[in-house]
Design a protein around this motif. Structure first.
Motif, short mmCIF file in Angstrom:
data_model
loop_
_atom_site.label_atom_id
_atom_site.label_comp_id
_atom_site.label_asym_id
_atom_site.label_seq_id
_atom_site.Cartn_x
_atom_site.Cartn_y
_atom_site.Cartn_z
N UNK A 217 0.94 -1.42 -0.02
CA UNK A 217 -0.01 -0.22 -0.06
C UNK A 217 0.91 1.09 -0.16
N UNK A 218 1.85 1.18 0.86
CA UNK A 218 2.78 2.60 0.67
C UNK A 218 3.47 2.81 -0.45
N UNK A 219 4.01 1.66 -1.24
CA UNK A 219 4.61 1.69 -2.45
C UNK A 219 3.51 2.57 -3.48
N UNK A 220 2.26 2.16 -3.37
CA UNK A 220 1.24 2.53 -4.21
C UNK A 220 1.14 4.28 -3.85
N UNK A 239 -8.24 9.08 -2.61
CA UNK A 239 -7.81 8.35 -3.58
C UNK A 239 -7.42 6.81 -3.12
N UNK A 240 -7.10 6.75 -2.11
CA UNK A 240 -6.75 5.29 -1.36
C UNK A 240 -8.13 4.53 -1.58
N UNK A 241 -9.22 5.10 -1.12
CA UNK A 241 -10.40 4.58 -1.14
C UNK A 241 -10.93 4.07 -2.65
N UNK A 242 -10.86 5.07 -3.69
CA UNK A 242 -10.94 4.96 -5.21
C UNK A 242 -10.05 3.43 -5.47
N UNK A 243 -8.83 3.53 -5.01
CA UNK A 243 -7.89 2.54 -5.46
C UNK A 243 -8.52 0.92 -4.96
N UNK A 290 -7.02 14.28 -10.93
CA UNK A 290 -6.60 15.32 -9.93
C UNK A 290 -5.72 14.72 -8.94
N UNK A 291 -6.06 13.42 -8.30
CA UNK A 291 -5.18 12.71 -7.42
C UNK A 291 -3.80 12.05 -7.99
N UNK A 292 -3.81 12.33 -9.11
CA UNK A 292 -2.25 11.79 -9.46
C UNK A 292 -2.41 10.28 -9.70
N UNK A 293 -3.40 10.05 -10.44
CA UNK A 293 -3.32 8.37 -10.65
C UNK A 293 -3.88 8.28 -12.22
N UNK A 294 -2.97 8.80 -13.10
CA UNK A 294 -3.20 8.71 -14.60
C UNK A 294 -3.30 7.14 -14.85
N UNK A 295 -2.31 6.38 -14.44
CA UNK A 295 -2.47 5.03 -15.05
C UNK A 295 -3.62 4.29 -14.71
N UNK A 296 -4.17 4.61 -13.50
CA UNK A 296 -5.48 4.00 -13.15
C UNK A 296 -6.81 4.60 -14.05
N UNK A 297 -6.50 5.80 -14.42
CA UNK A 297 -7.39 6.42 -15.21
C UNK A 297 -7.36 5.79 -16.42
N UNK A 298 -6.37 5.67 -17.12
CA UNK A 298 -6.18 4.90 -18.57
C UNK A 298 -6.91 3.47 -18.49
N UNK A 299 -6.56 2.86 -17.38
CA UNK A 299 -6.97 1.41 -17.11
C UNK A 299 -8.68 1.40 -17.14
N UNK A 300 -9.05 2.48 -16.28
CA UNK A 300 -10.53 2.56 -16.47
C UNK A 300 -11.27 2.85 -17.60
N UNK A 301 -10.51 3.78 -18.49
CA UNK A 301 -11.05 4.03 -19.77
C UNK A 301 -11.27 2.83 -20.78
#
Length: 603
Positions: A217-220, A239-243, A290-301
C-alpha cells in the motif's frame, strides 16, 4: 463499551478493508460483518451487515472497553485500539495484497485472505474470538476440520483455511474461544478463501503477509503524491478509497462494495452497487487525474471501451460487472432481514437494462479528459467512439430514465439532454483524432439543436432556474453538472439563479436532496459536492469552502463517506463507502484550489 449485541451497527462505525479485488467491512467492535471473496460482487462469507445471523468474525476484549482507530499512514490497513481497565489491545486488520506487489501492480494477484493481528501494548487483556462463516449470504453453515496449523472450513463451493496461533473450539456452527495476552505478546490469524476445485494453500506466515501488505500500500501511495491543492489529506485518503474500490485485474471501479444498504432506513430503495458505472465515468477519471492516478484513469477507460463491445441498434449500457459482464439481472434474497430491517435485499441491479442517454456524454467526456495521453487510438476504440457520437445525434430527442435511475417511467430529463450535448461537442473536438471528418456536419447540427432545446425547454422563467425535465417546474440537482461540463459558464446569470434556487429549495444546511418533493429521502453527498464545485467555478471559493467543510465533516472517523446523509440526524446512509462521494470530494477540492489560485493571480 460492552460486548456487541444484535443491535444494528451504525454504517459510520465500519471501516473498509480491500485487496483491489474485493473488500471487507469491520466494525468498531472488531467484527468483520461483510466479506465477499474473491471479487466485489461475489456471494458473501460474512454478511451480518444485512442480517445478524449470517456470519461474522469478531476479535475483541472479553470485558468492557473504549475504542480508537486509524488507518496506518498511506495504507488501507486498519488499527483498532481497545482500551480496557487491565490493559490495551491493538487489532490490526487487512486484506492481503499479492506477494511482492508494488506500485501499480498492487491487487493483480491478491490471495483473498483476511489478516488479523492482535497484540497487547499495555497490561494484560483477555481476548474473545468468534469465527462464524456463513457462505452464500448466510445460506450455508459450514463444516470445520482441525489441521496442524488451524482449521479447514468447507461448505458449498467455498473452502476456507484458517491459520491460528491459539486454540479454538467448534460450537453451534462457529469457531470460538478466549485467550490472554500480556504486554508485548501478539498473535496473527489468517483466513484464506478459495474455490472448492482449488487445492489448499501452503502454510501462511500471517505476520510476513501483513508486512508485505503494508509495504505494498505504501509503495502505491508513494507514487501518487502529486496533488498539492486544498484539502490534501482528504484527497489522498479518497484516492486510496478509489484504489480500494478498483478491481485490479480489469481496472473497473465499483460504485460501492456493498449491496442493499438503504437510502431510507426501513425502506425498500435498497440497491446493489458492486458494479462499474459508465455513467460515473468522466467524474471518476477527473478525480483519478486530480489525485495523480493517471495510470488508473487509463485502465478504467480501457475497461469501458472493451466492456461495451460494438454499439448496435440498442442503447449503450450504463454499467457492467467488474469483469465486463453485461447481464446484471436483479433478484431478491428473501431470507435476509436487511440492514435495519430494510427489505428487500437485492443482488444484481436491473438498472443495467435502462436507457440512460447521459452515458453517451460520459463516455466522450472520458476520452476528452484523457485526450493528451491517449496516443494513437486503436481502430476498435475509434469505431466505438464514432458510434457513440452517432447514437447521441440520433437519440437525444428521446425520453429516458435519467441519471437517478428512476423506475417510474421515462421523461425528457435535462441532464440527459445535457450529456448528449457533451457527447456531440466532444465528438466534434475529437473528430480529426477519430478519422470522422465526414460526421462533422451532422454532429454539429445536432449539437446546436440540443443546446437550443435545453435553453428553451429546460429553463423555467417562473422558477427562475433550469429544472429537472422539459415541461416540469421541479428542480433537480443533476443540472448542477451544466457548468461542470462547460455547457454554460458558472457565472452565467441563469446558472447563478439555478444555484440559488437549488440552495433555497433542495438544501438543508449544506446538504442537498436530489429533486423537489423527495421528502424524507437522504441528501446525496455528490450533489453537495457538485454545488461546491459550481460555486468555486463561479468565483466563490469562500462559499465553496464552507460547503466542502460542512459536507466532509459528516465523514466517519476514518474519513469514509457513504452515498447519502440522513437529513434528520446527520447519520451516514446508503451503500458504503460510496465511490462517487469520494470522487465528488476530490473534484470539489481541486475546483476550490483553482478558484483560489485565480483570485490570487488577480490580486
Amino acid at each position: 463499551m460492552q460486548a456487541p449485541s444484535a443491535k444494528t451497527v451504525e454504517i459510520s462505525d465500519y471501516g473498509l478493508l480491500g485487496d483491489c479485488q474485493g473488500s471487507a467491512l469491520v466494525s468498531r467492535d472488531g467484527s468483520i460483518d461483510w466479506w465477499c471473496p474473491p471479487r466485489f460482487d461475489a456471494p458473501s462469507i460474512f454478511s451480518r451487515l444485512l442480517d445478524h445471523d449470517t456470519g461474522h468474525w469478531t476479535i475483541r476484549p472479553t470485558g468492557d472497553y473504549t475504542v480508537t482507530r486509524r488507518y496506518l499512514p498511506g495504507t488501507m490497513v486498519l488499527e483498532t485500539e481497545f482500551q480496557c481497565d487491565s490493559g490495551d489491545l491493538l487489532l490490526t486488520d487487512a486484506l492481503a495484497l499479492g506477494p511482492g506487489e508494488r506500485g501499480h501492480e498492487v491487487g493483480h494477484n491478491s490471495a483473498h485472505m483476511l489478516l488479523r493481528q492482535v497484540g497487547v501494548t499495555r497490561g494484560r487483556v483477555e481476548v474473545t474470538v468468534e469465527v462464524a462463516p456463513r457462505p452464500e449470504y448466510g445460506l450455508i453453515t459450514p463444516n470445520f476440520v482441525q489441521t496442524t496449523t488451524g482449521w479447514s472450513i468447507s461448505g458449498g463451493a467455498n473452502r476456507l483455511t484458517l491459520t491460528a496461533g491459539v486454540s479454538l473450539v467448534v460450537e453451534d456452527g462457529s469457531l470460538g474461544g478466549t485467550f490472554t495476552l500480556e504486554a508485548g505478546e501478539a498473535t496473527v490469524f489468517a483466513l484464506h478463501h478459495r474455490d472448492a476445485v482449488v487445492p489448499p494453500p501452503p502454510a501462511t506466515d500471517g505476520a510476513s503477509e501483513l508486512e508485505n501488505t503494508i509495504a505494498a500500500w505504501r509503495s502505491w501511495s508513494e507514487i501518487h503524491q502529486g496533488y498539492r491543492g486544498a484539502y490534501r489529506e482528504q484527497v489522498h485518503r479518497s484516492a486510496l478509497v478509489l484504489q480500494t474500490l478498483t478491481y485490479s485485474p480489469t481496472g473497473a471501479v465499483v460504485a460501492a462494495p456493498t449491496t442493499s444498504l438503504p437510502e431510507e432506513p426501513g425502506g425498500s430503495a435498497n440497491w446493489d452497487y458492486r458494479f462499474g458505472w459508465l455513467r460515473d465515468g468522466s467524474l471518476t477519471l477527473k478525480a483519478l487525474w486530480v489525485a495523480a492516478c493517471p495510470d488508473e484513469a487509463h485502465r478504467f477507460f480501457d475497461w469501458i471501451t472493451m466492456s461495451a463491445g460494438a454499439l448496435g441498434e440498442g442503447h449503450l449500457q450504463i454499467m457492467f460487472g467488474v469483469g465486463g459482464e453485461h447481464n446484471l439481472t436483479e433478484h431478491e434474497l428473501g431470507h435476509l432481514a436487511g440492514y435495519a430491517e430494510s427489505r428487500p435485499v437485492r443482488v444484481g441491479n436491473d438498472a443495467w437494462d435502462q436507457k440512460q442517454l447521459d452515458v453517451l456524454g460520459e463516455v466522450f467526456e472520458c476520452a476528452w479528459v484523457l485526450r493528451e495521453q491517449l496516443g494513437e487510438l486503436p481502430a476498435e476504440t475509434r469505431d466505438f467512439l464514432v458510434a457513440v457520437g452517432d447514437k447521441a445525434a440520433e437519440t437525444w430527442q428521446e425520453r429516458d430514465s435519467g441519471i437517478w435511475e428512476g423506475r417510474e417511467g421515462t421523461r425528457d430529463y435535462v441532464t440527459s439532454k445535457l450529456m448528449c450535448w457533451v457527447a456531440l461537442d466532444r465528438a466534434l473536438k475529437l473528430a480529426d483524432r477519430l478519422g470522422a471528418a465526414q460526421k462533422v456536419p451532422v454532429w454539429e447540427r445536432e449539437r446546436d439543436r440540443v443546446r437550443d432545446a435545453i435553453l428553451e425547454k429546460g429553463w423555467d422563467s417562473s422558477v427562475k432556474a433550469f429544472t429537472g425535465a422539459f415541461g416540469s417546474e421541479h428542480l433537480d440537482a443533476g443540472v448542477l453538472l451544466m457548468p461542470i461540463m462547460g455547457f454554460l459558464p458558472a457565472d452565467d446569470d441563469r446558472i447563478l439563479a439555478t444555484l440559488d434556487a437549488i440552495e433555497r429549495e433542495l438544501t438543508t444546511g449544506n446538504l442537498i436532496q436530489r429533486w423537489t418533493g423527495s421528502g424524507d429521502e437522504g441528501a446525496f453527498i455528490i450533489c453537495s459536492y457538485w454545488l461546491d464545485t459550481a460555486r468555486a467555478m463561479a468565483g466563490e471559493p469562500e462559499r465553496a469552502r464552507e460547503i466542502f467543510e460542512a459536507v466532509t465533516g459528516y465523514a466517519n472517523d476514518l474519513g469514509l463517506l457513504s452515498e447519502e446523509i440522513n437529513i434528520r440526524d446527520g447519520s451516514l446512509i446508503g451503500n458504503f463507502p460510496q465511490g462517487l462521494s469520494h470522487i465528488g470530494l476530490i473534484n470539489a477540492a481541486w475546483a476550490i484550489t483553482q478558484a483560489e489560485d485565480a483570485q490570487a493571480g488577480q490580486a
